[in-house]
Write an enzyme that holds these catalytic residues in place. Structure first.
Site, PDB file in Angstrom:
ATOM      1  N   ARG A   1       7.380 -19.086 -20.463  1.00  0.00           N
ATOM      2  CA  ARG A   1       7.989 -17.759 -20.252  1.00  0.00           C
ATOM      3  C   ARG A   1       7.017 -16.601 -20.491  1.00  0.00           C
ATOM      4  O   ARG A   1       7.422 -15.483 -20.777  1.00  0.00           O
ATOM      5  CB  ARG A   1       9.241 -17.575 -21.118  1.00  0.00           C
ATOM      6  CG  ARG A   1      10.338 -18.567 -20.788  1.00  0.00           C
ATOM      7  CD  ARG A   1      11.709 -18.045 -21.128  1.00  0.00           C
ATOM      8  NE  ARG A   1      12.711 -18.993 -20.722  1.00  0.00           N
ATOM      9  CZ  ARG A   1      13.171 -19.991 -21.462  1.00  0.00           C
ATOM     10  NH1 ARG A   1      12.713 -20.134 -22.695  1.00  0.00           N
ATOM     11  NH2 ARG A   1      14.064 -20.807 -21.010  1.00  0.00           N
TER      12      ARG A   1
ATOM     13  N   LYS B   1      -0.294  -7.224 -10.487  1.00  0.00           N
ATOM     14  CA  LYS B   1       0.424  -7.968  -9.442  1.00  0.00           C
ATOM     15  C   LYS B   1      -0.111  -9.394  -9.425  1.00  0.00           C
ATOM     16  O   LYS B   1      -1.328  -9.605  -9.291  1.00  0.00           O
ATOM     17  CB  LYS B   1       0.195  -7.338  -8.068  1.00  0.00           C
ATOM     18  CG  LYS B   1       1.084  -6.154  -7.783  1.00  0.00           C
ATOM     19  CD  LYS B   1       0.955  -5.765  -6.316  1.00  0.00           C
ATOM     20  CE  LYS B   1       1.772  -4.527  -6.000  1.00  0.00           C
ATOM     21  NZ  LYS B   1       1.562  -4.062  -4.613  1.00  0.00           N
TER      22      LYS B   1
ATOM     23  N   GLU C   1     -11.732  -2.749   0.796  1.00  0.00           N
ATOM     24  CA  GLU C   1     -10.838  -2.211  -0.242  1.00  0.00           C
ATOM     25  C   GLU C   1     -11.486  -1.025  -0.975  1.00  0.00           C
ATOM     26  O   GLU C   1     -10.793  -0.137  -1.452  1.00  0.00           O
ATOM     27  CB  GLU C   1     -10.455  -3.305  -1.250  1.00  0.00           C
ATOM     28  CG  GLU C   1      -9.702  -4.496  -0.656  1.00  0.00           C
ATOM     29  CD  GLU C   1      -8.181  -4.307  -0.551  1.00  0.00           C
ATOM     30  OE1 GLU C   1      -7.687  -3.196  -0.841  1.00  0.00           O
ATOM     31  OE2 GLU C   1      -7.497  -5.283  -0.174  1.00  0.00           O
TER      32      GLU C   1
ATOM     33  N   LYS D   1      -7.147   3.250  -9.191  1.00  0.00           N
ATOM     34  CA  LYS D   1      -6.032   2.308  -9.247  1.00  0.00           C
ATOM     35  C   LYS D   1      -5.289   2.427 -10.576  1.00  0.00           C
ATOM     36  O   LYS D   1      -4.057   2.380 -10.616  1.00  0.00           O
ATOM     37  CB  LYS D   1      -6.525   0.877  -9.029  1.00  0.00           C
ATOM     38  CG  LYS D   1      -5.360  -0.103  -9.066  1.00  0.00           C
ATOM     39  CD  LYS D   1      -5.574  -1.323  -8.249  1.00  0.00           C
ATOM     40  CE  LYS D   1      -4.263  -2.111  -8.178  1.00  0.00           C
ATOM     41  NZ  LYS D   1      -4.410  -3.384  -7.482  1.00  0.00           N
TER      42      LYS D   1
ATOM     43  N   GLU E   1       5.737  -0.287  -8.352  1.00  0.00           N
ATOM     44  CA  GLU E   1       5.770   0.095  -6.927  1.00  0.00           C
ATOM     45  C   GLU E   1       7.141   0.597  -6.478  1.00  0.00           C
ATOM     46  O   GLU E   1       7.678   0.180  -5.463  1.00  0.00           O
ATOM     47  CB  GLU E   1       5.312  -1.078  -6.043  1.00  0.00           C
ATOM     48  CG  GLU E   1       4.863  -0.618  -4.667  1.00  0.00           C
ATOM     49  CD  GLU E   1       4.137  -1.687  -3.853  1.00  0.00           C
ATOM     50  OE1 GLU E   1       3.118  -2.198  -4.329  1.00  0.00           O
ATOM     51  OE2 GLU E   1       4.614  -1.994  -2.768  1.00  0.00           O
TER      52      GLU E   1
ATOM     53  N   ARG F   1       2.658   3.687  -5.624  1.00  0.00           N
ATOM     54  CA  ARG F   1       1.773   2.513  -5.621  1.00  0.00           C
ATOM     55  C   ARG F   1       1.690   1.886  -4.226  1.00  0.00           C
ATOM     56  O   ARG F   1       0.691   1.260  -3.881  1.00  0.00           O
ATOM     57  CB  ARG F   1       2.237   1.474  -6.655  1.00  0.00           C
ATOM     58  CG  ARG F   1       1.294   0.287  -6.733  1.00  0.00           C
ATOM     59  CD  ARG F   1       1.499  -0.587  -7.938  1.00  0.00           C
ATOM     60  NE  ARG F   1       0.564  -1.707  -7.909  1.00  0.00           N
ATOM     61  CZ  ARG F   1       0.319  -2.509  -8.908  1.00  0.00           C
ATOM     62  NH1 ARG F   1       0.945  -2.338 -10.060  1.00  0.00           N
ATOM     63  NH2 ARG F   1      -0.536  -3.511  -8.799  1.00  0.00           N
TER      64      ARG F   1
ATOM     65  N   ASN G   1      -1.323  -0.031  -0.331  1.00  0.00           N
ATOM     66  CA  ASN G   1      -1.172  -1.015   0.748  1.00  0.00           C
ATOM     67  C   ASN G   1      -1.650  -0.476   2.097  1.00  0.00           C
ATOM     68  O   ASN G   1      -1.352  -1.078   3.131  1.00  0.00           O
ATOM     69  CB  ASN G   1       0.299  -1.447   0.866  1.00  0.00           C
ATOM     70  CG  ASN G   1       0.778  -2.137  -0.395  1.00  0.00           C
ATOM     71  OD1 ASN G   1       0.015  -2.838  -1.039  1.00  0.00           O
ATOM     72  ND2 ASN G   1       2.032  -1.917  -0.762  1.00  0.00           N
TER      73      ASN G   1
ATOM     74  N   HIS H   1      -2.487  -2.815   4.897  1.00  0.00           N
ATOM     75  CA  HIS H   1      -2.036  -4.156   4.514  1.00  0.00           C
ATOM     76  C   HIS H   1      -0.853  -4.662   5.333  1.00  0.00           C
ATOM     77  O   HIS H   1      -0.662  -5.869   5.425  1.00  0.00           O
ATOM     78  CB  HIS H   1      -1.689  -4.192   3.024  1.00  0.00           C
ATOM     79  CG  HIS H   1      -2.907  -4.217   2.131  1.00  0.00           C
ATOM     80  ND1 HIS H   1      -3.843  -3.213   2.126  1.00  0.00           N
ATOM     81  CD2 HIS H   1      -3.343  -5.136   1.222  1.00  0.00           C
ATOM     82  CE1 HIS H   1      -4.796  -3.499   1.249  1.00  0.00           C
ATOM     83  NE2 HIS H   1      -4.524  -4.657   0.690  1.00  0.00           N
TER      84      HIS H   1
ATOM     85  N   HIS I   1      -1.708  -8.114   6.532  1.00  0.00           N
ATOM     86  CA  HIS I   1      -0.975  -9.320   6.108  1.00  0.00           C
ATOM     87  C   HIS I   1      -0.420 -10.071   7.317  1.00  0.00           C
ATOM     88  O   HIS I   1      -0.399 -11.307   7.335  1.00  0.00           O
ATOM     89  CB  HIS I   1       0.167  -8.947   5.163  1.00  0.00           C
ATOM     90  CG  HIS I   1      -0.292  -8.658   3.761  1.00  0.00           C
ATOM     91  ND1 HIS I   1       0.539  -8.146   2.785  1.00  0.00           N
ATOM     92  CD2 HIS I   1      -1.492  -8.802   3.170  1.00  0.00           C
ATOM     93  CE1 HIS I   1      -0.144  -7.996   1.668  1.00  0.00           C
ATOM     94  NE2 HIS I   1      -1.371  -8.381   1.868  1.00  0.00           N
TER      95      HIS I   1
ATOM     96  N   HIS J   1      -8.906 -11.863   3.717  1.00  0.00           N
ATOM     97  CA  HIS J   1      -8.006 -10.749   3.438  1.00  0.00           C
ATOM     98  C   HIS J   1      -8.645  -9.387   3.764  1.00  0.00           C
ATOM     99  O   HIS J   1      -8.044  -8.550   4.442  1.00  0.00           O
ATOM    100  CB  HIS J   1      -7.562 -10.813   1.970  1.00  0.00           C
ATOM    101  CG  HIS J   1      -6.707  -9.664   1.542  1.00  0.00           C
ATOM    102  ND1 HIS J   1      -5.423  -9.483   1.993  1.00  0.00           N
ATOM    103  CD2 HIS J   1      -6.964  -8.611   0.721  1.00  0.00           C
ATOM    104  CE1 HIS J   1      -4.917  -8.386   1.464  1.00  0.00           C
ATOM    105  NE2 HIS J   1      -5.833  -7.832   0.690  1.00  0.00           N
TER     106      HIS J   1
HETATM  107  N1  GLY Z   1      -3.245  -4.304  -4.110  1.00  0.00           N
HETATM  108  C1  GLY Z   1      -2.222  -3.329  -4.139  1.00  0.00           C
HETATM  109  C2  GLY Z   1      -1.613  -3.155  -5.498  1.00  0.00           C
HETATM  110  O1  GLY Z   1      -2.091  -3.709  -6.476  1.00  0.00           O
HETATM  111  O2  GLY Z   1      -0.640  -2.450  -5.612  1.00  0.00           O
END
Ligand code: GLY
Length: 381
Positions: A130, A152, A194, A235, A245, A249, A253, A256, A260, A275
């Site tokens: 957990r 993330k 990035e 960031k 997010e 946030r 993206n 992306h 994606h 990626h």
């Molecule tokens: N890679 C996008 C984020 O961490 O929100």
């Protein structure tokens, strides 16, 4: 790659989350050798490394030795390199491996590798018993500037990228920039997509700086640490304001949603598309789509695509080896993205360089028509 430099730069970026969850990102050459003392300072008896076979061969023993010298019991769980390990099977392998190493609640998981390893090890740490604490030791440019920071974690589902996951912040990030000396040109470029992204989102001055200094990032000059720190600062600020997010946030993206979908269509096959390459094409598309909608000057879209291409990145759908389907297939792939609400697509669009915004409710037919024109574009000079 290029000759490694030896300049002794070490920078720290703090991520000021609420008490007990704030952490430091250390950026500099040689941090793996000194990782043991820094990880031991977090407390715990054991620090189990999760890595992939390529990174294990380069840095696994060095990190393990450093941890053990600092009095931490260690051990290594090694997965196959590549996006395929960010799967249900890869997750089971890592969890079983960590349990076999007797990782307990007070212990630490150390993710040594690129974005795949960081996301996978972080998700295993988020759920093992957990939740156990973890440390990120990112060894790719992409992981150092983006995926290792912000908590993330996750794996891919057959229906889409990163669809299974958890927010779980690391306790420490050690970005050893010397590890980028062994990165292939292709992976370096992919990470650079990035880096440029941070300028394009909200900092036109940083994009100017990138245009003037990108070669130093690749060759291992002091620009490398400056760029990693600038991206981490940007960031960290976003993540601190919007950790889960709910709002801004999502700007991270940029590129992306298209990217994606391209990764999904190419079967997460890194021989065809990694990626960062998907993000580069996606970013160029986001700018051209914004220009088509009359939101952004066409010359900004051209400037962005030119810079990405100068750095060796793809910017067109036609550049995907083996093709990437058609407009319908891409729109269908986007519909599986987490950014879908009530069937409408959410994009990050731009009013210009450094002026991104969240655009929910974009009509699928608008996107389809844009992609049809992109596929049909005559690219002859
Ligand atoms: N890679 C996008 C984020 O961490 O929100």
């Amino acid at each position: 790659m290029t000759e490694p430099s030896t300049h002794p730069v070490s920078l720290t970026v703090h991520v000021p989350l609420d008490a007990g969850r704030d952490y430091d990102i250390l950026i500099g050459r040689g941090l793996i050798e000194t990782a043991g003392a820094r990880v031991a300072a977090l407390g715990g008896r054991r620090a189990a490394i999760v890595t992939d076979a390529n990174v294990a061969a380069l840095y696994g023993d060095r990190l393990r030795t450093s941890l053990e010298r600092a009095g931490l019991g260690s051990g290594i769980v090694t997965v196959a390199p590549g996006e395929g390990s960010k799967s249900y099977a890869g997750y089971a392998q890592v969890c079983d491996g960590l349990l076999a190493l007797k990782v307990e609640r007070g212990d630490l998981v150390v993710a040594l590798g690129g974005g795949v390893v960081g996301d996978l090890a972080g998700f295993a740490a988020a759920t093992l018993r957990r939740g156990v604490r973890f440390v990120q030791v990112p060894t790719s440019l992409l992981a150092q500037v983006d995926s290792s920071v912000g908590g993330k974690t996750g794996i891919n589902a057959p229906l889409g990228k990163n669809l299974i996951g958890a927010f779980h912040q690391p306790r420490l990030v050690l970005a050893d920039t010397a590890t980028l000396d062994t990165l292939s040109e292709r992976e370096m470029r992919a990470g650079y997509a990035e880096v440029a992204k941070y300028g394009l989102i909200a900092d036109a001055g940083f994009f100017d700086w990138c245009e003037a200094n990108w070669r130093g990032i690749f060759s291992g000059g002091p620009e490398r640490e400056e760029a990693v720190a600038a991206c981490c600062r940007a960031k960290a600020a976003v993540v601190t304001r919007d950790e889960r997010e709910d709002g801004e946030r999502a700007l991270l993206n940029l590129g992306h949603t298209f990217g994606h979908a391209l990764e999904r269509i190419t079967g997460y096959d890194s021989a065809r598309l990694v990626h960062g390459e998907g993000v580069a094409i996606g970013t160029a598309l986001a700018f051209r789509f914004s220009a088509r909608l009359g939101l952004c000057p066409g010359q900004d879209a051209g400037r962005v695509a030119n810079h990405l291409a100068l750095a060796g990145l793809p910017t067109r759908l036609q550049a995907v080896p083996g093709g990437c389907g058609d407009a319908d297939a891409l729109v269908e792939a986007m519909a599986q993205d987490k950014k879908v609400r009530d069937g409408a697509l959410t994009f990050i669009l731009v009013r210009g360089i450094g002026q991104s915004f969240i655009a929910p409710g974009i009509d699928r037919s608008e996107v389809r028509a844009f992609l049809q024109d992109e596929f049909a574009a005559d690219l002859r000079p």
